[in-house]
Every structure is written in structure tokens, then in C-alpha cells.
Write a protein that holds these residues in place. Structure first.
Motif, PDB file in Angstrom:
ATOM      1  N   ALA A  46       2.898 -15.301 -39.994  1.00 22.73           N
ATOM      2  CA  ALA A  46       3.570 -15.048 -41.282  1.00 22.73           C
ATOM      3  C   ALA A  46       3.039 -13.746 -41.870  1.00 22.73           C
ATOM      4  O   ALA A  46       1.845 -13.450 -41.799  1.00 22.73           O
ATOM      5  CB  ALA A  46       3.297 -16.198 -42.238  1.00 22.73           C
ATOM      6  N   ASN A  47       3.941 -13.001 -42.473  1.00 20.50           N
ATOM      7  CA  ASN A  47       3.551 -11.744 -43.103  1.00 20.50           C
ATOM      8  C   ASN A  47       2.881 -12.050 -44.460  1.00 20.50           C
ATOM      9  O   ASN A  47       3.511 -12.642 -45.329  1.00 20.50           O
ATOM     10  CB  ASN A  47       4.819 -10.909 -43.312  1.00 20.50           C
ATOM     11  N   PRO A  48       1.642 -11.645 -44.648  1.00 21.18           N
ATOM     12  CA  PRO A  48       0.971 -11.943 -45.920  1.00 21.18           C
ATOM     13  C   PRO A  48       1.221 -10.879 -46.994  1.00 21.18           C
ATOM     14  O   PRO A  48       0.696 -10.990 -48.101  1.00 21.18           O
ATOM     15  CB  PRO A  48      -0.511 -11.935 -45.522  1.00 21.18           C
ATOM     16  N   LEU A  49       1.997  -9.833 -46.667  1.00 14.32           N
ATOM     17  CA  LEU A  49       2.110  -8.716 -47.616  1.00 14.32           C
ATOM     18  C   LEU A  49       2.843  -9.112 -48.901  1.00 14.32           C
ATOM     19  O   LEU A  49       2.522  -8.593 -49.977  1.00 14.32           O
ATOM     20  CB  LEU A  49       2.770  -7.501 -46.951  1.00 14.32           C
ATOM     21  N   MET A  68      11.947 -10.748 -46.344  1.00 12.30           N
ATOM     22  CA  MET A  68      11.268 -11.790 -47.127  1.00 12.30           C
ATOM     23  C   MET A  68       9.735 -11.657 -47.041  1.00 12.30           C
ATOM     24  O   MET A  68       9.030 -12.073 -47.942  1.00 12.30           O
ATOM     25  CB  MET A  68      11.665 -13.186 -46.634  1.00 12.30           C
ATOM     26  N   GLY A  69       9.257 -11.093 -45.970  1.00 13.11           N
ATOM     27  CA  GLY A  69       7.813 -10.949 -45.800  1.00 13.11           C
ATOM     28  C   GLY A  69       7.188  -9.945 -46.757  1.00 13.11           C
ATOM     29  O   GLY A  69       5.961  -9.784 -46.787  1.00 13.11           O
ATOM     30  N   LEU A  70       8.024  -9.259 -47.526  1.00 15.01           N
ATOM     31  CA  LEU A  70       7.499  -8.237 -48.439  1.00 15.01           C
ATOM     32  C   LEU A  70       7.853  -8.495 -49.906  1.00 15.01           C
ATOM     33  O   LEU A  70       7.478  -7.700 -50.767  1.00 15.01           O
ATOM     34  CB  LEU A  70       8.075  -6.864 -48.054  1.00 15.01           C
ATOM     35  N   THR A 124       2.910  -7.772 -38.784  1.00 14.03           N
ATOM     36  CA  THR A 124       3.367  -9.037 -38.188  1.00 14.03           C
ATOM     37  C   THR A 124       4.742  -8.831 -37.517  1.00 14.03           C
ATOM     38  O   THR A 124       5.417  -7.818 -37.771  1.00 14.03           O
ATOM     39  CB  THR A 124       3.457 -10.125 -39.284  1.00 14.03           C
ATOM     40  N   PRO A 125       5.161  -9.790 -36.682  1.00 16.80           N
ATOM     41  CA  PRO A 125       6.402  -9.632 -35.913  1.00 16.80           C
ATOM     42  C   PRO A 125       7.651  -9.347 -36.759  1.00 16.80           C
ATOM     43  O   PRO A 125       8.535  -8.613 -36.316  1.00 16.80           O
ATOM     44  CB  PRO A 125       6.534 -10.964 -35.179  1.00 16.80           C
TER      45      PRO A 125
END
Ligand code: NAI
Ligand code: MG
Length: 353
Positions: free
Chosen positions: A292-295, A258-260, A332-333
Motif C-alpha cells: 500500500a502506498n503510504p504517501l 488514491m495512494g496520494l 509502491t506498485p
């Protein structure tokens, strides 16, 4: 210099955290390019606003937003406000009011992104979903009878108009043609004997206008299996609102998580502003932790640049996201790293030159 006016709705949870990084990227690109710039107005709408004002956005919110060239949205929804209220009163209202009938969601496995599928090459997962975004199962049509009695009955209708089906399918054919790719339609005509039979019929009709495009048609259940077993079969994909919602989360899972995953809500005629957003939610479980992953939000910025006609920048930004993933030092983690949200944003910005 061309000025693009952007309405920013950071929203709830991790929304504001990832949106801040997207804006850093937009500013760096416009500064370097010099021929355009972005002006932002930020709107404080979302669940906190709801708890204070009893509504998700101000009364004349749609009128205010209509004056912008695009909307950049984080995520809405937070414990304390029922999800159907936050989603309907903000996200779905914007999509409908601005006739953003195309939801464009890339499912593309970048080099360096984690993939749970075995023996899969990046080239095998390279799809673009064209999800119908204005009607279908999310049209809000239905009724609730005999509420709170043992005879309670609810009816949720799927709304499929000829106009609505034709325009989304035609958009997908055009996209497939412009990319030199095949087009797959995903439906469920064996069980949904009105809506999906109609969809299939319109897909067949319109395919005759595009004899140069190779087509395929799958049932949604078979398609979910094939996306995992043979992702290479899918290039441009067109499907209904509900199926597109579900399948693009599956797509996100096989393309890095989901972070991508990014998405654009487009009004292709440009009569109204289009809206760009990561497809993830407000992630209350990690909100405020700056991890949170901003990508995904940055990928949606790349879609915004494409839509404004700066395709070179859009592509360059996607390449940079890939470089950051391949480098692997600042992640990110959720991607196996230890970096913060803003460190990842900075790593992207540092590569824009
Ligand atoms: P979610 O996408 O917020 O989170 C699902 C899981 O993915 C969580 O474990 C979360 O930590 C993780 N995750 C999501 N985005 C991430 C990111 N950028 N970096 C790292 N990890 C990330 O979905 P969930 O939990 O079902 O929904 C939470 C709230 O968000 C609900 O209120 C829901 O209604 C709302 N929502 C809003 C959307 C929107 O505004 N477009 C879309 C989906 C959900
Ligand atoms: Mg969804």
C-alpha cells in the motif's frame, strides 16, 4: 515542550500499514524540532472489533476520543461487515459528534506523480476542496416504507441548514482570501430545486462580504467535465457533502491516484478534536501484501502539522513527498515502483533533516 495527544485508529485492511508510516514521520519531525512531541493512544476499532463485539467502537468511544488533540485514522470497512455499518458507526459518527464540518481535500498534482490527463502541467492541477462534512445528503435523514413489499418506497433527504451552508461557505471564502486565490462553488440548482437553489443563494449572499475574492459557480455535471478539460480553472472549491465526496475521487484520479489523496476533517473552532486520514479505503485487494502506498497517509500528516500551526513543517513534508516522487527510486506498485510500504515511509523519513 508542547505535547500533542493523538488518538490513532488504524482500522482495517491497509489502514494499519499506512498509519505506521505516518507515525514514523511525525516522530522524526518532533525529534528534530524539539519544541513539541506527539503521544499516541491506539484504539483497536474497526471491522474485526465489530465481529467480536457487535459494534465498531466501544460504547464510550466518542467520550474517550474527545480528550485528544487530534485523531489519525487509517481506513475502515472490510468484506463481512456491510459498508453502511462500518462507515456510519465509526467514520460518520466521529465526524458528526466532533462537528468536523470542514472536509479539506487537496487536489494537487505533485511533480513526479502520474497524471492520466494529456498535456497538463503540475501548476494546472492545484486545487483545494472544501467539502461540507456535516449535513447535506449524508445527514442520515430519510425513511423506508412498506419494507419487503412490492410497494416499497425509500426516501433519502438532503439536509441544508442556513447555519451549515453559511459556515462552510464562509470558511471557504476565508481560505481563498488567505491564499490569494479564487473560489468556485459547485452545486446543481437547475435540478435540486430546494437544496441547491438555497446553496446558490447563500453563496451569493456571502460573496458580497468578500468583494476582493474572484468567484465562479458551476453545475456539478459541468464541473466534472471541466476538472478534466480545464483543471486550471479551479483553485479553492466549495461544495456539498455528496458532490465533494465524488469530485474528490475524480480529483484523486487526476492528481496521482488514491495512494496520494489526503483529507482533513476539521472542527475549525477547535472545540473538538479534528481528524486526519488518507481518503482511500481499506483496499482489501492489496491488504497484508505490504504494497500500500503510504504517501496519502503521510500527506494527511502534513495537514495535521499545518492545523497544529507548524506550517513550515507541513510544507517541508509536502516538498519531501514530491522529492520522493521525482526521485522515483522508492515507490509502491501503484506508482509504478517495486518498493514496500515501509520502504517508502523510510525514504520520506530519511529526507527529513
Ligand atoms: P479503496 O480506496 O479501498 O480501494 C480502491 C482501489 O484503490 C483498490 O484497487 C485499491 O487497491 C487502491 N488503493 C487504495 N488505496 C491505496 C493505497 N494507499 N495504495 C495503493 N493502492 C490503493 O476503495 P474500495 O475498494 O471502494 O473500498 C474498500 C473498503 O474501504 C470498503 O469497505 C469501503 O467501504 C471502505 N472505505 C473506507 C473509507 C474510509 O475509511 N475513509 C473510504 C473509502 C472506502
Ligand atoms: Mg469517498
Amino acid at each position: 515542550m508542547y505535547v500533542h495527544r493523538i488518538a490513532v485508529i488504524p482500522g482495517d485492511g491497509i489502514g494499519p500499514e499506512v498509519i505506521a508510516e505516518g507515525i514514523k514521520v511525525l516522530d522524526k519531525i518532533s525529534e528534530l524540532d524539539g519544541s513539541f512531541k506527539f503521544e499516541y493512544v491506539t484504539f483497536p476499532w474497526g471491522c474485526e472489533y465489530y465481529l467480536k463485539n457487535g459494534r465498531m467502537m466501544s460504547k464510550d468511544g466518542i467520550e474517550q476520543l474527545s480528550k485528544f488533540d487530534a485523531i489519525f485514522l487509517g481506513a475502515v470497512g472490510f468484506p463481512g461487515v456491510p459498508d453502511h455499518i462500518s462507515l456510519w458507526e465509526l467514520l460518520l459518527t466521529i465526524r458528526k459528534s466532533f462537528d468536523q464540518y470542514v472536509n479539506l481535500r487537496p487536489v494537487k498534482l505533485l511533480k513526479g506523480a502520474p497524471c492520466p490527463l494529456k498535456d497538463v502541467k503540475c501548476e494546472d492541477v492545484d486545487m483545494i476542496f472544501v467539502r461540507e462534512n456535516s449535513e447535506g445528503e449524508y445527514a442520515g435523514s430519510g425513511s423506508w416504507h412498506y419494507k419487503n413489499s412490492p410497494y416499497e418506497v425509500v426516501i433519502q433527504n438532503g439536509v441544508f441548514s442556513r447555519h451549515g451552508c453559511e459556515r462552510i461557505i464562509r470558511y471557504a471564502f476565508q481560505l481563498a482570501r488567505s491564499k490569494g486565490k479564487s473560489l468556485t462553488s459547485i452545486s446543481k440548482g437547475n435540478a435540486l430545486n430546494y437544496s441547491m437553489v438555497f446553496w446558490d443563494q447563500i453563496f451569493n449572499e456571502i460573496s458580497k462580504e468578500y468583494p476582493d475574492i474572484k468567484t465562479a459557480s458551476y453545475l456539478v455535471d459541468a464541473a466534472s467535465m471541466l476538472m478534466v478539460k480545464h483543471p486550471e480553472r479551479f483553485e479553492v472549491v466549495v461544495t456539498s457533502n455528496l458532490f465533494g465526496d465524488i469530485l474528490t475521487d475524480l480529483g484523486a484520479a487526476i492528481a496521482g491516484g488514491m495512494g496520494l489523496a489526503a483529507g482533513a476533517n476539521l472542527n475549525p473552532e477547535r472545540k473538538f478534536p479534528s481528524m486526519f486520514e488518507p481518503i482511500h479505503g481499506s483496499a482489501p485487494d492489496i491488504a497484508g501484501q505490504h504494497i500500500a502506498n503510504p504517501l496519502a497517509a503521510i500527506w494527511s500528516v502534513s495537514q495535521m502539522l499545518d492545523f497544529f500551526g507548524y506550517e513550515d513543517w507541513g510544507k517541508r513534508l509536502l516538498d519531501i513527498i514530491q522529492e520522493v516522487l521525482v526521485d522515483g527510486n522508492v515507490l509502491t506498485p501503484d506508482m509504478g515502483g517495486t518498493a514496500t510500504t515501509s520502504q517508502v515511509g523510510d525514504a520520506v523519513v530519511a529526507r527529513i533533516y
